[in-house]
Write a protein that holds these residues in place. Sequence first.
Motif, PDB file in Angstrom:
ATOM      1  N   THR A 182      22.893 -65.800 -16.959  1.00  0.00           N
ATOM      2  CA  THR A 182      24.109 -65.574 -16.187  1.00  0.00           C
ATOM      3  C   THR A 182      25.142 -66.651 -16.464  1.00  0.00           C
ATOM      4  O   THR A 182      26.341 -66.384 -16.460  1.00  0.00           O
ATOM      5  CB  THR A 182      23.780 -65.519 -14.681  1.00  0.00           C
TER       6      THR A 182
ATOM      7  N   GLU B  62      31.860 -61.501 -18.328  1.00  0.00           N
ATOM      8  CA  GLU B  62      31.986 -60.427 -17.332  1.00  0.00           C
ATOM      9  C   GLU B  62      33.339 -60.527 -16.632  1.00  0.00           C
ATOM     10  O   GLU B  62      34.006 -59.529 -16.403  1.00  0.00           O
ATOM     11  CB  GLU B  62      30.865 -60.521 -16.294  1.00  0.00           C
TER      12      GLU B  62
ATOM     13  N   MET C 127      27.449 -63.224  -8.018  1.00  0.00           N
ATOM     14  CA  MET C 127      27.245 -61.779  -7.898  1.00  0.00           C
ATOM     15  C   MET C 127      26.705 -61.195  -9.201  1.00  0.00           C
ATOM     16  O   MET C 127      25.961 -60.216  -9.181  1.00  0.00           O
ATOM     17  CB  MET C 127      28.542 -61.078  -7.500  1.00  0.00           C
ATOM     18  N   THR C 128      27.065 -61.775 -10.330  1.00  0.00           N
ATOM     19  CA  THR C 128      26.494 -61.333 -11.601  1.00  0.00           C
ATOM     20  C   THR C 128      24.995 -61.577 -11.595  1.00  0.00           C
ATOM     21  O   THR C 128      24.205 -60.722 -11.997  1.00  0.00           O
ATOM     22  CB  THR C 128      27.154 -62.061 -12.789  1.00  0.00           C
TER      23      THR C 128
ATOM     24  N   ARG D 267      23.254 -59.191  -9.303  1.00  0.00           N
ATOM     25  CA  ARG D 267      23.119 -57.874  -9.930  1.00  0.00           C
ATOM     26  C   ARG D 267      22.009 -57.881 -10.969  1.00  0.00           C
ATOM     27  O   ARG D 267      21.181 -56.973 -11.026  1.00  0.00           O
ATOM     28  CB  ARG D 267      24.439 -57.483 -10.583  1.00  0.00           C
ATOM     29  N   ASP D 268      21.994 -58.896 -11.825  1.00  0.00           N
ATOM     30  CA  ASP D 268      21.070 -58.913 -12.955  1.00  0.00           C
ATOM     31  C   ASP D 268      19.614 -59.098 -12.553  1.00  0.00           C
ATOM     32  O   ASP D 268      18.726 -58.490 -13.162  1.00  0.00           O
ATOM     33  CB  ASP D 268      21.458 -60.012 -13.945  1.00  0.00           C
TER      34      ASP D 268
ATOM     35  N   ASP E 115      18.037 -55.877 -10.923  1.00  0.00           N
ATOM     36  CA  ASP E 115      18.089 -54.794 -11.907  1.00  0.00           C
ATOM     37  C   ASP E 115      17.050 -54.985 -13.001  1.00  0.00           C
ATOM     38  O   ASP E 115      16.388 -54.035 -13.414  1.00  0.00           O
ATOM     39  CB  ASP E 115      19.481 -54.698 -12.524  1.00  0.00           C
TER      40      ASP E 115
ATOM     41  N   LEU F 231      22.111 -50.991  -8.816  1.00  0.00           N
ATOM     42  CA  LEU F 231      23.161 -51.659  -9.565  1.00  0.00           C
ATOM     43  C   LEU F 231      24.559 -51.363  -9.048  1.00  0.00           C
ATOM     44  O   LEU F 231      25.372 -52.265  -8.898  1.00  0.00           O
ATOM     45  CB  LEU F 231      23.087 -51.255 -11.046  1.00  0.00           C
TER      46      LEU F 231
ATOM     47  N   ILE G  96      26.138 -53.393  -5.924  1.00  0.00           N
ATOM     48  CA  ILE G  96      26.286 -54.812  -6.250  1.00  0.00           C
ATOM     49  C   ILE G  96      27.357 -54.998  -7.319  1.00  0.00           C
ATOM     50  O   ILE G  96      28.179 -55.914  -7.241  1.00  0.00           O
ATOM     51  CB  ILE G  96      24.940 -55.401  -6.709  1.00  0.00           C
ATOM     52  N   ASP G  97      27.382 -54.127  -8.306  1.00  0.00           N
ATOM     53  CA  ASP G  97      28.358 -54.233  -9.381  1.00  0.00           C
ATOM     54  C   ASP G  97      29.777 -53.997  -8.877  1.00  0.00           C
ATOM     55  O   ASP G  97      30.723 -54.608  -9.358  1.00  0.00           O
ATOM     56  CB  ASP G  97      28.014 -53.252 -10.505  1.00  0.00           C
ATOM     57  N   THR G  98      29.931 -53.117  -7.896  1.00  0.00           N
ATOM     58  CA  THR G  98      31.247 -52.871  -7.313  1.00  0.00           C
ATOM     59  C   THR G  98      31.762 -54.121  -6.618  1.00  0.00           C
ATOM     60  O   THR G  98      32.921 -54.515  -6.800  1.00  0.00           O
ATOM     61  CB  THR G  98      31.183 -51.692  -6.322  1.00  0.00           C
TER      62      THR G  98
ATOM     63  N   LYS H 210      30.794 -57.210  -7.213  1.00  0.00           N
ATOM     64  CA  LYS H 210      31.023 -58.196  -8.264  1.00  0.00           C
ATOM     65  C   LYS H 210      32.369 -57.963  -8.942  1.00  0.00           C
ATOM     66  O   LYS H 210      33.142 -58.908  -9.148  1.00  0.00           O
ATOM     67  CB  LYS H 210      29.902 -58.131  -9.304  1.00  0.00           C
TER      68      LYS H 210
END
Length: 134
Positions: free
Chosen positions: A2, A9, A57-58, A61-62, A65, A112, A115-117, A119
């Motif tokens: 990350t 990102e 947040m990355t 998410r990672d 996932d 995903l 969380i991605d939203t 992020k």
Amino acid sequence: MTLISAPFERLKILLQVQGQGIQGSKHYKIAASGIVSMISGLYKRDGIRSVYRGGLMTFARDAPDSAAYFATYEYCKRRFTPERGDGAGASLNVFVVSGAGAGAGIVMLVPLFPIDTVKSRIQSSDGKAKTNGE
């Protein structure tokens, strides 16, 4: 990982929202003159916090996932590999590996998106707190 991927990102999100009139993105007009110069521009504008904005947040998410992906992949791979008569698993074939990867990818996408939203919203912001939903 990350630590390396978070700045890229952030750049990706800023380039995606640039010119869309999204609150906060107007503060970060990025000229596409190269990755290093873009990261350098973010750093000069608001320091290291700007480069890594959304990095936590990355990671959030990672981590889940990857765990969901690999656990599901291993489960599917074992479930769809036929056993031989002596109790040992048969050799894997391309269909089992592909099916396990597809199943794992689908399961990974479920946690995903929310969380991605979040992020992406954080990374496209200018770093100022907003309470009006923008």
